[in-house]
Enzyme design. Structure first.
Site, short mmCIF file in Angstrom:
data_model
loop_
_atom_site.label_atom_id
_atom_site.label_comp_id
_atom_site.label_asym_id
_atom_site.label_seq_id
_atom_site.Cartn_x
_atom_site.Cartn_y
_atom_site.Cartn_z
CB CYS A 22 -0.83 -0.05 1.31
SG CYS A 22 -2.19 1.49 1.43
CB CYS A 26 -3.90 3.26 8.18
SG CYS A 26 -4.06 3.84 6.41
CE1 TYR A 28 -7.66 1.58 10.00
CE2 TYR A 28 -7.60 3.61 11.43
CZ TYR A 28 -8.08 2.84 10.16
OH TYR A 28 -8.61 3.69 9.19
N GLY A 72 -4.00 -4.34 0.91
CA GLY A 72 -3.29 -3.07 0.11
C GLY A 72 -4.16 -2.32 -0.53
NE ARG A 139 -7.79 5.79 6.04
CZ ARG A 139 -7.77 4.66 5.69
NH1 ARG A 139 -7.73 3.76 6.42
NH2 ARG A 139 -7.39 4.32 4.33
CB CYS A 252 -19.84 -12.94 6.25
SG CYS A 252 -18.51 -11.72 6.40
CG ASP A 274 -9.30 -9.49 4.35
OD1 ASP A 274 -8.26 -9.86 4.11
OD2 ASP A 274 -9.78 -8.51 4.68
CB CYS A 315 -23.91 -16.39 22.48
SG CYS A 315 -22.39 -14.99 22.44
CB CYS A 318 -28.12 -13.29 23.85
SG CYS A 318 -28.52 -11.50 23.56
#
Length: 380
Positions: A22, A26, A28, A72, A139, A252, A274, A315, A318
């Site tokens: 890239c 950035c 984070y 990237g 950024r 998702c 990813d 969960c 819940c």
């Protein structure tokens, strides 16, 4: 070995033609740590591009196919790369309708790029974290360049949306955040919570806290619900309403299972997701195995089922499980009140948001069930 392909269920592969490379760094960015797995950072070759496009189209069971170009920074490659990609898509389409989506930081956009993107009907996602003070903090002080890119997209009538991260800084200013995007005529807004951890497991200082996340969601929602239902589309709000109505949420992270969105690195390595580009989640390489074999195989199917199977007791009890399904597995690293692992770090924030919007979601669901517009909520 035969592979059972679930018809009517599309799959996606987020292609990283430049890998993690890239022009920005950035603070984070979770891709930065992936560079140790691919130190050479060689871009996708023409041979692998053709192999990917052919295999990707062969793996599809739906008539409409979406290609997602990511990084990237994908605009580090020349325009000729994407011209070649479009040629290959048409060669192997065999009647399928093809769409393209490209995610970029926007700093490398030019008139030439924008003309190409418009002529070929690309949807462009722009990474921008709100007003300049918020954006520039993490950024690389790139705000002015990003805004120049957005103005070029608007000038050339390229369809675009904003993808913003929510971090420890901008999370405290939801109204300012939302009004900024409204002021720049952004109609489609996605935002993602920054939840990153140090090597020792502790959450980074720039990550959003659960309490911040809850206040942020409620604050943005309160701005949006005043007059923008049906005019500005906020992905998380759309997904919440979809789950409330018993429809697929379209993302998702809010679905009961995952595994339908893989990632491919520039050398052909394919990963389950990813967010899981780590050796344990490498499915193989398209030079040796087909995307059909990898993405419909038992290993990837089990990866998807694990999202539901690994839910902790808290969960399962819940009342809002239907609305978030435990959210993204990458954020599920806490123990619940019973001591079971797998509770989402952002759980308290989502709980606050769902309580805040429950009555409105009930109303909008009822409107949908009656064949009316959810935007009627604004007229109550």
């Amino acid at each position: 070995m035969s592979i059972a392909i679930p018809f009517g269920s599309p799959l996606y592969v987020m292609l990283k033609p430049t890998g993690s490379r890239c022009n920005l760094a950035c603070r984070y960015c979770y891709y930065l740590e992936k560079q140790k797995f691919y130190p050479e950072q060689v871009p996708l070759s023409d041979e692998l591009l053709e192999t990917f496009i052919r295999q990707y189209l062969e793996a599809q069971t739906m008539p409409q196919v979406l290609f997602t170009w990511h990084g990237g920074e994908p605009l580090l490659l020349p325009l000729s790369f994407y011209q070649r990609a479009l040629e290959l898509q048409q060669r192997y389409a065999h009647g399928r309708l093809i769409d393209n989506c490209l995610q970029t930081n926007g700093t490398l956009l030019t008139d030439e790029w924008c003309e190409f993107l418009r002529e070929n009907h690309f949807l462009v996602g722009i990474s921008i974290d709100g007003p300049q003070t918020f954006h520039d903090a993490y950024r690389c002080h790139s705000f002015e360049k990003v805004m120049r890119g957005i103005r070029l997209l608007q000038k050339h009538h390229v369809e675009w949306n904003a993808m913003a991260t929510v971090n420890h800084l901008n999370a405290d200013y939801p109204a300012d955040f939302y009004r900024f995007f409204k002021d720049i005529d952004c109609q489609y807004l996605q935002f993602t919570p920054v939840v990153e951890r140090e090597s020792g497991g502790q959450v980074t200082d720039f990550s959003v806290t659960p309490e911040q996340w809850g206040r942020f969601l409620c604050g943005v929602y309160d701005e949006w619900v005043k007059e923008d239902i049906g005019q500005i589309f906020v992905q998380l709000f759309d997904a919440t309403l979809a789950n409330w109505a018993g429809e697929p949420p379209g993302i998702c992270s809010m679905s009961p299972t995952c595994g339908r969105a893989a990632a491919m690195e520039a050398n052909g390595d394919v990963y389950s997701c990813d967010h899981f580009v780590f050796p344990n989640y490498r499915l193989g390489n398209i030079r040796q195995q087909s995307l059909t074999t990898m993405l419909y195989g038992e290993r990837q199917q089990q990866f998807g089922r694990n999202k539901s199977a690994s839910l902790p007791r808290q969960c399962k009890e819940c009342r809002f499980l239907f609305a978030c399904h435990g959210e993204c597995p990458k954020n599920r690293f806490l123990k619940d009140k019973y001591g079971e692992p797998g509770l989402n770090y952002l759980c308290k924030g989502y709980q606050q948001f769902f309580v805040h919007v429950a009555a409105d979601m009930d109303f909008m669901k009822a409107e949908l069930d009656a064949g009316r517009s959810p935007a009627n909520l604004m007229n109550r």
